[in-house]
Write an enzyme that holds these catalytic residues in place. Structure first.
Site, PDB file in Angstrom:
ATOM      1  N   GLU A  21       0.736  -1.249   0.029  1.00  0.00           N
ATOM      2  CA  GLU A  21       0.293  -0.121   0.031  1.00  0.00           C
ATOM      3  C   GLU A  21       0.861   1.187   0.190  1.00  0.00           C
ATOM      4  O   GLU A  21       0.629   2.172   1.030  1.00  0.00           O
ATOM      5  CB  GLU A  21      -0.832   0.060   1.196  1.00  0.00           C
ATOM      6  CG  GLU A  21      -1.862  -1.053   1.005  1.00  0.00           C
ATOM      7  CD  GLU A  21      -3.111  -1.374   2.260  1.00  0.00           C
ATOM      8  OE1 GLU A  21      -2.667  -0.515   3.141  1.00  0.00           O
ATOM      9  OE2 GLU A  21      -3.924  -2.128   2.366  1.00  0.00           O
TER      10      GLU A  21
ATOM     11  N   GLU B 269      -6.512  -7.945  -0.799  1.00  0.00           N
ATOM     12  CA  GLU B 269      -6.893  -7.886   0.511  1.00  0.00           C
ATOM     13  C   GLU B 269      -8.503  -7.671   0.372  1.00  0.00           C
ATOM     14  O   GLU B 269      -8.912  -6.624  -0.080  1.00  0.00           O
ATOM     15  CB  GLU B 269      -6.172  -6.901   1.489  1.00  0.00           C
ATOM     16  CG  GLU B 269      -4.747  -7.041   1.475  1.00  0.00           C
ATOM     17  CD  GLU B 269      -4.203  -6.026   2.665  1.00  0.00           C
ATOM     18  OE1 GLU B 269      -5.038  -5.214   3.184  1.00  0.00           O
ATOM     19  OE2 GLU B 269      -2.962  -5.965   2.710  1.00  0.00           O
TER      20      GLU B 269
END
Lengths: 509, 509, 509
Positions: free
Chosen positions: B141, B312
């Site tokens: 991320e 995710e």
């Protein structure tokens, strides 16, 4: 009369002549230039380049335009900041602020004062007797971006000196501030720090003296420039363009060194910043709140002892408010007439042409970036035409005096009546009420003569000095006092006789 | 296909085998591991410990699971930070940020780039040809916690170099940024600072170049890792897991170095962060706003040039939003199918089992901390069963292309239309309107081919480059332009021909 | 009995005698003095001046008044701060805070601890056996202005020592905090930093330990003073005046070293700070929320193991809340009786006379600054008269025990249930519900005996230790548990048996 703000340095020289011609054709009398041009006037330290400004002045003079020349101290160039990094201001949070915007200097900095003196001297030596130069504007919008108050080591040192001069002995300061409270006793002026980042709130007398000091530093910085200009540009006027809704600076004090006051009128931007409801803001989004320009015209007419200019008049949408709509059709004309009716000697539009680059690229001008006339141009032209048909009468003394006290704003800031209150809001409420009754209003500082006024409105005057008391006693009209008047001594204490302090004798309590 | 994120380092080795077996039984194909494990892979500088990871991989491989191995650069260990304190980022307020969370590094730091190269090299040398490793995820991320933009001395230096490469001569920069405005002229690239803590707002061209630079630095940091992996792990894919609602980073540019894109889908957390009314938020609190996941699926399918994973997938309540309710029953199944329907090749749940300690202990997993299956498990199992009965068709080109421009987000951030506007909100409005019409949407970057689209929606494209213009000209469908398209040049100026700039030729004005 | 807070150092000596006489006439028994007087007791380092305090004590004693003498450590003088600049606290933003308010010191500072020991020793040596001195108050309102938690280098060092003592081996800390998560493993206690300015949120176990440490530091600082006083002022009581709505400090722990608790009751200011709607705030603006004083009386009666004083009772408008209206007529009387009814041994008004200077000049006293009695005086006099006619019964054990856990406030702060929740709000909801039923409430800490209570209310007890569990098991009444009880282990992990952890055995799940 009408004027305009112009930045020849933003445009190719080839356009200057036509610009000047069209300014004359529009009927403009004054052109303000130069106030952000330091880096172009002195691209490298000690190596000024006057050529372009010589030529710009000549071009404007060629069309019979008179020039207001700005001193460029609001924007020290990068090389200057790199040479003297200590001129950068330190904010209330203790952070050194960076180059990259404008007003990136501390008023107390000895190095910057010297540099300011140097560039103003160079400018005045060259143009102080230039026939096209009518006068000078010092710097630009002192206090903009919250710059009156700096928290750098030089300010601390200067503040200590200011206190020593004010109090003589440190025991007098201890007495004045009441440092017996919370063990704040000082043994020497050198122990006193700037009132920020304290764990609990600072002593209010400490704050008030610091706010006075900070305002004084601006005045001293300005006076330094005025002195150079008076010496080297005899017969030329000196003014400064104040801003709306600024209260960190005492404009009455600063204007004592000026020939007249100027201010920059942006009714839409100011309205968006006012503490109004969303509904009110929406209602006035394209016209501005009806009293916002009038309020400042009257304030700065008072600051200028009867004489003021609008140095920058909003000509269309601006770029800096949270929301920036276009003015409703006709507003630019209305704002201009409103200014003239309030006694403005000159209304100068900001700016001649919208600049297509940098921070203000979304700020309208009289012309679009491509040179075509924009809405503001047509409205300005109409005013210019109308003006030729009218002889404006001089502004007479108003029936109502409003006593406006910059110090009161500081007292309210330090000790608000409640979290939402400010002195300015309070004054605005009184002012709007008077205007709704159709009454004209003169703004006067505390202590000014109140002769000839039928009504004197004092929205709030926490600190009543002898000269103000005398003026109230000698007033011929009714004096109306708002809340908290007479509630503090000069050193921010509760007066021995309790509020309203020295007003007790005057008021039927 | 389905997958899961797994952290063997959080659990006793004794559980690994059963975990792997149950993953297989659930029908999972992929397991992502390792992306925060630096301190466990290299507990002391230069002394790696591979044993546990060798064993974890072997255990997973033993059940036929394929592994996505994360490079652990999002979490440099304490010993590394202590050795090179300069890798810690400096925020916009000028504060050095501390170790203790994650992403505590500056993308420009030469020391950290070297360390990142070293650990990725070690990892790739050991596992680059491991049969159980299907591919790699770089870092985690990028940009999370506002980390794209750093204001440290190394960034300043790197930015100056970036500018020198971009402009060649400093006069070109002065021209491009319009530094004639406010005396901002630079004499050397070394004079240029990072645009923060200025007294007034920074020059918008300065800001835009800095935002471009910052995004470029992330891409360079990522590419450094990709190069190592390409060299040492031939045949393995490389991806990165992007996040929702991040705009500091240009994902199209970064993804050019990847095999496909991934993103992390948390519909409830994202909805709580959207600029919705309290009523709207309450309405969607347990389902998420209906378009929030779809929007990102379509965006990252575009970023991945047609290929993307959900790396995710929210399996239950999360821990990081202002409010973290449980998803309504059935939502985990619905989100999974939604992702697959939008073309996700793999949907990997985050995480296998809720971890009972540290920052994310309140983030649900497919299992509770005690190992019992949680709600997400049952819904994932149902999808797994349903998947065996279905052959998903490939995703076809949509009828509508939405031109999404990361640079536009920066333009809007620097110069918002009004205080409440953002580019993302604008895009979202267009997207939602299209979805309400039942239309499928492909996200494409400006300049991509628009062939085959019946409708091309351009929510806003302030800067129109040649290739984008060409694509519009060659488009077969209707092109719909939103506000401010063509309003800026590449260097953040108003175009000479005025807005819509290069689109003038195209539009019936 | 009634008392008052008095600052002889703020007034001319000539007034002291009359003040003392009028205190006696009003029927006051106790006078608190001296708690901010360090700079007057020791105007220069090492040169104390006791004369004025000697005289003040003699004057008060002459009228039969008993004195509570404050240690002046809440306000170190400027010379002390200049000599040891490191005693100034560093806030969460990493900023060193300045002299100029109060509480400008770090509890961990060795230099300040030594200075505090020195001044308390001097004070106790001189007045420890003074017949007019009934007892001592340590410092003033520990934690006011957010001062419990400091982020200076000395705190970091002290925290590392605290951790080393708590965990013995760093591996135990790694286990307790779950540092396997996000690569946060420590190799040495000296690697651990204070949990602030991290890029992502800090580890919750790290935060909780730091909050415990910070609270412990306050207790240690206080105990250092208590030890001096016990040694040099035998037979005199020692108390501390806690504040309302503070949760950074564990008052139960600190009060173990005191003879009884005190607290400072400002119902109107507290109400303005409560999370109520504007309508609710307006409703209670002049009376205070009905439960706000009672809540704290019951809390501090518990903290004082049955004994407490109101050391400062609001006597009129205060100066420090966002809005500071005058209490409705009769409220000062009502608040005083309310305190006595809840078991306060003494209610002391703050302050005898409104001080006309410095930070608290707008805080009312029993008298106006000019010495005339104010509204509070008349109400206090009425209570004094009423008291002579009444023999107050001792406070009996209440039917309801409320288990109040300072640690729970930290757990909720670190990991709120949702953005708007705090532990204090939750407790307040339970308390108000009980009061609306007309029930009296005792506050008890977790682990205290619950014998004799018909109902035990536990608003939330995330961490259930052995002694608390035992007390619940032995309780005779019904035990009502609120949300999240038993949800965390002592090191902020999810318990192995899942929530409600150790309560599983007790609860019919």
């Amino acid at each position: 009369m009408l004027g305009v703000c112009y930045y020849p340095e933003h445009w190719p020289k080839a356009r200057w002549k036509e610009d000047a011609r069209r300014m004359r054709e529009l009927g403009l009398a004054y052109v303000r230039i130069g106030e952000f041009a330091w880096a172009l006037l002195e691209p490298a330290p000690g190596r000024p380049e006057w050529g372009w400004l010589d030529e710009a002045l000549a071009t404007l003079a060629g069309e019979g335009l008179e020039v207001v020349l700005g001193t460029p101290t609001a924007t020290p160039p990068k090389w200057l900041v790199d040479r003297y990094p200590e001129i950068l201001p330190v904010d209330k949070e203790g952070r050194r602020r960076n180059f990259g915007g404008r007003r990136h200097y501390c008023f107390s900095s000895p190095a910057y004062r010297e540099e300011a003196r140097r560039i103003v001297t160079l400018l005045a030596e060259r143009y102080g007797n230039h026939p096209a130069v009518a006068g000078f504007q010092t710097d630009n919008e002192y206090g903009c971006h919250g710059t009156v108050r700096c928290y750098c080591p030089r300010c601390r040192e200067a503040f200590q000196g200011w206190l020593a001069r004010r109090y003589g002995e440190v025991e007098a300061l201890n007495e004045a501030w009441g440092t017996a409270f919370w063990s704040q006793r000082y043994r020497d002026f050198a122990e006193v720090e700037l009132p920020h980042l304290t764990v609990a709130e600072p002593n209010p007398s400490h704050l008030l003296d610091y706010y006075r000091f900070a305002s004084d530093q601006v005045r001293a910085f300005n006076r330094l420039q005025v002195e150079v200009l008076r010496a080297l540009a005899p017969g030329k006027f000196v003014t400064h363009n104040f801003m709306g809704f600024f209260t960190d600076l005492d404009p009455f004090a600063l204007a004592e060194d000026l020939d007249f006051a100027s201010w920059d009128s942006y009714p839409l931007g100011f309205t968006d910043l006012m503490p109004l409801s969303q509904e009110e803001k929406a209602r006035w989004a394209r016209t501005g709140h009806p009293d916002v320009a009038a309020f400042h015209h009257d304030l700065y007419r008072g600051v200028g002892r009867g004489r003021f200019w609008v140095m920058e008049q909003q000509p269309g949408p601006v770029n800096w408010a949270p929301h920036n709509p276009s003015p409703a059709p006709g507003m630019v004309r209305l704002w201009t007439w409103e200014a003239l009716a309030h006694g403005a000697e000159v209304v100068a539009y900001f700016r001649w042409r919208q600049v297509p680059f940098a921070q203000e690229q979304m700020h309208a001008g009289l012309h679009r970036p491509d040179g075509a006339p924009d809405q503001g141009f047509f409205e300005a032209r109409r005013v210019a035409e109308e003006l030729t048909a009218l002889a404006l009468p001089p502004v007479a003394q108003a029936p109502v005096a409003l006593v406006y006290d910059p110090e009161a704003a500081w007292v309210y800031e330090i000790q608000p009546q409640g979290a939402e209150w400010s002195y300015l809001d309070l004054v605005y409420l009184f002012y709007s009420a008077l205007r709704r009754l159709g009454l004209d209003v003169d703004f006067v500082p505390p202590g000014a003569s109140l002769k000839g006024y039928a009504l004197i409105v004092v929205p709030s005057l926490p600190i009543v000095r002898g000269e103000a008391l005398k003026a109230f006693q000698e007033a011929e009209g009714l004096v109306l006092f708002g809340p908290r008047s007479g509630s503090k001594t000069e050193t921010f204490q509760i007066p021995k006789e309790l509020p309203p302090g020295p007003l007790q004798a005057l008021l039927p309590l």
